[in-house]
Design an enzyme around this catalytic site. Structure first.
Site, mmCIF file in Angstrom:
data_model
loop_
_atom_site.group_PDB
_atom_site.id
_atom_site.type_symbol
_atom_site.label_atom_id
_atom_site.label_comp_id
_atom_site.label_asym_id
_atom_site.label_seq_id
_atom_site.Cartn_x
_atom_site.Cartn_y
_atom_site.Cartn_z
ATOM 1 N N LYS A 55 73.082 104.260 29.225
ATOM 2 C CA LYS A 55 72.318 105.390 29.745
ATOM 3 C C LYS A 55 72.398 106.590 28.809
ATOM 4 C CE LYS A 55 71.095 107.564 34.054
ATOM 5 N NZ LYS A 55 71.355 107.661 35.498
ATOM 6 N N MET A 95 61.423 66.539 47.381
ATOM 7 C CA MET A 95 61.959 65.748 46.276
ATOM 8 C C MET A 95 63.399 65.309 46.557
ATOM 9 S SD MET A 95 61.316 64.240 43.585
ATOM 10 C CE MET A 95 59.950 64.794 42.584
HETATM 11 C C1 LIG Z 1 66.796 77.017 42.577
HETATM 12 C C2 LIG Z 1 66.832 75.559 42.868
HETATM 13 N N1 LIG Z 1 67.626 75.083 43.854
HETATM 14 C C3 LIG Z 1 67.647 73.760 44.132
HETATM 15 C C4 LIG Z 1 66.880 72.888 43.418
HETATM 16 C C5 LIG Z 1 66.937 71.386 43.727
HETATM 17 N N2 LIG Z 1 65.613 70.915 44.175
HETATM 18 C C6 LIG Z 1 64.758 70.287 43.342
HETATM 19 S S1 LIG Z 1 63.311 69.882 44.090
HETATM 20 C C7 LIG Z 1 63.835 70.507 45.561
HETATM 21 C C8 LIG Z 1 62.957 70.444 46.784
HETATM 22 C C9 LIG Z 1 61.821 71.375 46.713
HETATM 23 O O1 LIG Z 1 61.244 71.429 48.003
HETATM 24 P P1 LIG Z 1 59.811 72.044 48.181
HETATM 25 O O2 LIG Z 1 59.728 73.342 47.499
HETATM 26 O O3 LIG Z 1 59.442 72.040 49.624
HETATM 27 O O4 LIG Z 1 58.909 71.029 47.356
HETATM 28 P P2 LIG Z 1 58.572 69.505 47.699
HETATM 29 O O5 LIG Z 1 59.499 68.650 46.891
HETATM 30 O O6 LIG Z 1 58.726 69.304 49.161
HETATM 31 O O7 LIG Z 1 57.160 69.353 47.235
HETATM 32 C C10 LIG Z 1 65.126 71.024 45.443
HETATM 33 C C11 LIG Z 1 65.902 71.613 46.542
HETATM 34 C C12 LIG Z 1 66.096 73.431 42.381
HETATM 35 N N3 LIG Z 1 65.339 72.653 41.598
HETATM 36 N N4 LIG Z 1 66.061 74.753 42.151
#
Ligand SMILES: Cc1ncc(C[n+]2csc(CCOP(=O)(O)OP(=O)(O)O)c2C)c(N)n1
Ligand SMILES: [Mg+2]
Lengths: 170, 581
Positions: free
Chosen positions: B182, B495
């Site tokens: 700062k 996923m």
């Molecule tokens: C910040 C973060 N936390 C956890 C994950 C692990 N992760 C990968 S895909 C997923 C599911 C995503 O769910 P959604 O947004 O509903 O998408 P969908 O797979 O249902 O299309 C998660 C939890 C990640 N990639 N990023």
């Protein structure tokens, strides 16, 4: 499995402490063991050299060097096998000044082992020995019967057996 | 570190040396303007207030987008950079402001996105004392930045910023961070700006080696089954035309990595699809059949290669890559062409003899036919009443004709969107590839729209990821930005649920979600929304959304438990593709 060897990484950097941290991050991410680390100035003004001794496969050493070399403030990085370098370490030993074991005075032990006395105080003295790790270690074993009050060994200072290493700075 | 010493080593180009007395904060803003920046993203706070005051006074020259979270600011800057090809700029305050940037910086680092992040820091006499909102931002950001530095004296600001821009955009691009105390922002000094044009210890553009190029040309000319995989390097070096010329001249089938998508129009006859865990059947399997594999601007990520020991072992590999540390990192190259993809291809193309590989190209078509029958057909024309994610993307294609920028989050919807979306123009696919950062999509879409204001920007988001940065609807509200949001809502972390189904005996631990009324939330933020549950309403809803002059959201309810195929399970080889369970 490829065998692990001792490699000496020579890293020429701009005069920055931050780059030391970046190099360590790269080594730590791959869980490479650092056996010793030494940083000093080099023959080129403003350029520091960092010598890191690691144990790894040649493949890992090459990959590490490339990742280190790409850091913005690294000028050049190299890896060498131990045999391709000439190196020294320095060890300091604090021992009681008037110790005698089996009738041998500590002073003559120091002279006979090509060590030298750096400082003498009323009840202890500090001696120095330069050499490879095995030699400084052997000397420590010989001093042990007299009682070692304190011990320290430097990182490795090394130069390669090539004529010149750093042509990058032109 | 000693910034001044550091700066002496930067070569600068002296355009305008007349100096004027400025505060450090004004110098920051003037430096950004000299770098051609007219837009940045950020969030204010104590340690960066002098800069905000300067932005207030310079609002005619530089536009600041006020996001709702610092993570949103970085992702927006990433979307901006990837849609425009320019450097994204982010500012934030010290402590929590700076730590909130880290996820986005890590994402930009692994996906090679050029960013300049400027954080405020406590006054220099307080450094290291656990002062209020002090964190070691240099230490925290070091592993995820291409370069970073702390500035404690106002007079060091211009050179730090010029160096930052030079590093961010040159070579393999990446994020850089400058932490400015700062007191340095408040102190006055004689400001003059000199653009950085080189740094002694940094060699971003290696000269292309003619010998290696000749060797590569010979391999390609002799190949019976050449195969090319292109990555984001093609987009970053703007080598799209050269890529097209090369594959057409030598008749080489070409597949994209997830970040390479859109570098070649989807409809190009030699575009055979996408490689990787959920990529297309032929492009994965035939990796282990080709005799020469040409990798352009890609880094053989494990999601691309599967089991490395069984990856393309039969092929001679030509690796065109700007970052020397990527050569031989994962896949050993027989010929390494280190350099900018565009420059390498330009030298390579004249050495290539026009060729035909009809039966080899036909093999990809044969595999595609199998994928169509076993996967694509079910995805696009399901027999159940619920909508599939693929149908939604397919409807979008019909209306946009592949002209839109598709921004995706992370999960099943991302893989489906990348598999089915059509792209006619480069820089049209924006997604978090290397880090897989949920929450990326909504802010990145906002940034993409600002980076390409004349293009339609469609955010395809999962119901999970939407809720990670949902507050950026507030940024849309305040700026009036026009982005289209499609939630592919399966009320699951889809996923993860898929993996639980396939590898954990359907033990759905914490993946089912009770969601809020997204349409009502959007309404609260002034964004019109619709819920779509029926196939017969889909086309009309998408048309209405795209015809709107404002931001618009569709909450599309899709089949809850559906899996993305093809799939290469972890540890398998690219030739062991699952087409179904
Ligand atoms: C910040 C973060 N936390 C956890 C994950 C692990 N992760 C990968 S895909 C997923 C599911 C995503 O769910 P959604 O947004 O509903 O998408 P969908 O797979 O249902 O299309 C998660 C939890 C990640 N990639 N990023
Ligand atoms: Mg979901």
């Amino acid at each position: 499995m490829e065998t692990n060897n001792k490699y000496s990484l020579s890293v020429f950097t701009e005069n920055h402490l931050a780059i030391l941290q970046r190099v360590l991050i790269i080594l730590n991410r791959r869980r490479v063991n650092i056996e010793s680390l030494h940083s000093s100035e080099s023959e080129v003004s403003g350029v520091h050299r960092l010598t890191v001794i690691i144990r790894s496969t040649e493949e890992t050493a090459i990959k590490l060097v490339k990742q280190i070399d790409k850091q913005v403030e690294v000028i050049r990085a190299f890896h060498h096998l131990e045999d391709d370098t000439v190196f020294q370490e320095i060890a300091l030993y604090k021992v009681p000044s008037n110790a005698v074991v089996n009738g041998i005075n500590i002073g003559s032990l120091i002279r006979d082992n090509y060590a030298r006395i750096l400082a003498i105080e009323s009840d202890f003295m500090i001696t120095e020995k330069t050499g490879h790790q095995e030699e400084t270690h052997d000397f420590m074993k010989k001093l042990e019967p007299y009682g070692i009050l304190e011990f320290a060994r430097s990182g490795r200072v090394s130069l390669t057996k090539q004529l010149a290493q750093m042509s990058a700075l032109n | 570190m000693n910034t001044q010493e550091n700066m002496l080593l930067a070569v600068t180009k002296n355009d305008n040396v007349t100096s004027q007395k400025l505060s450090g904060a004004d110098a920051i803003v003037q430096s950004l303007i000299r770098e051609g920046i007219d837009l940045l993203f950020g969030y204010p706070g104590g340690a960066i207030m002098p800069v905000y005051d300067s932005l207030y006074r310079n609002a005619n020259a530089i536009n600041h987008v006020f996001t709702r979270h610092e993570q949103g600011a970085v992702h927006a800057a990433q979307g901006y950079a990837r849609a425009s090809g320019k450097v994204g700029v982010v500012i934030a305050t010290s402590g929590p402001g700076a730590t909130n940037l880290i996820t986005g910086i890590a994402d930009a680092q692994i996906d090679s996105t050029p960013l300049v992040c400027i954080t405020g820091q406590v006054a220099s006499h307080l450094l290291g004392t656990d002062a209020f909102q002090e964190t070691d931002v240099i230490g925290i950001s070091m592993p995820v930045t291409k370069w970073n530095c702390q500035v404690t004296r106002a007079e060091d600001i211009p050179e730090a910023i010029s160096k930052a821009f030079y590093i961010a955009r040159s070579g393999r691009p990446g994020p850089v961070l400058i932490d400015i105390t700062k007191d340095a922002q408040l102190a006055e000094f004689d400001f003059k700006y000199e653009k950085c044009v080189g740094i002694r210890s940094y060699n971003p553009a290696q000269k292309v080696k003619t010998k290696a190029i000749e060797k590569a040309a010979t391999l390609i000319n002799m190949a019976k089954k050449p195969y090319l995989i292109f990555g984001q390097g093609v987009v970053l070096s703007e080598a799209e035309k050269e890529l097209k010329v090369l594959i057409e001249k030598a008749n080489i089938p070409a597949a994209a990595t997830i970040l390479g998508l859109s570098a070649l129009p989807s409809t190009h006859p030699l575009h055979v699809g996408m490689v990787g865990m959920h990529g297309n059947y032929g492009p994965n399997v035939l990796t282990n059949e080709c005799d020469v594999l040409i990798a352009v601007g890609m880094r053989f990520d494990d999601r691309v290669t599967g089991d490395l020991s069984r990856y393309a072992t039969q092929a001679k590999v030509i690796h065109i890559e700007i970052d020397p540390s990527e050569i031989d990192k994962n896949v050993k190259a027989d010929v390494a062409l280190v350099g900018d993809a565009k420059e390498v291809l330009r030298v390579l193309i004249p050495l290539i003899i026009p060729n035909k590989h009809d039966s080899w190209v036909q093999e990809f078509a044969t595999y595609h036919q199998v994928e169509k029958e076993k996967v694509i057909h079910n995805d696009l024309a399901p027999t159940c009443s619920e909508l599939s994610m693929a149908e939604v993307i397919h409807e979008v294609n019909k209306i946009t004709n592949g002209e839109a920028i598709i921004v995706t989050d992370v999960g099943q919807h991302q893989m489906v969107a990348c598999r089915y979306a059509e792209f006619n123009k480069s820089k049209s696919n924006i997604t978090s590839g290397g880090l897989g950062t949920m929450g990326f999509c909504l802010p990145a879409a906002i940034g993409a729209k600002l980076g390409a204001p004349d293009r339609q920007v469609i955010a395809v988001i999962g119901d999970g990821g939407f809720q990670m940065t949902i507050q950026e609807l507030g940024t849309i509200l305040q700026t009036g930005i026009n982005v289209k949001i499609i939630i592919l809502n399966n009320e699951y972390l889809g996923m993860v649920r898929q993996w639980q189904e396939l590898f954990f005996d359907k033990r759905y631990a914490h993946t089912e979600m009770q969601n809020p009324d997204f349409v009502a939330i959007a309404k609260g933020y002034g964004v019109t929304g619709q819920k779509v549950t029926k196939r017969k309403n889909l086309n009309k809803a998408i048309s209405e959304m795209l015809a709107s002059d404002n931001s618009y959201m569709l909450d599309v309810r899709v089949k809850r438990e559906q899996n993305v195929f093809p799939m290469i399970p972890t540890g398998a080889s690219v030739s062991e593709v699952w087409l179904s369970k």
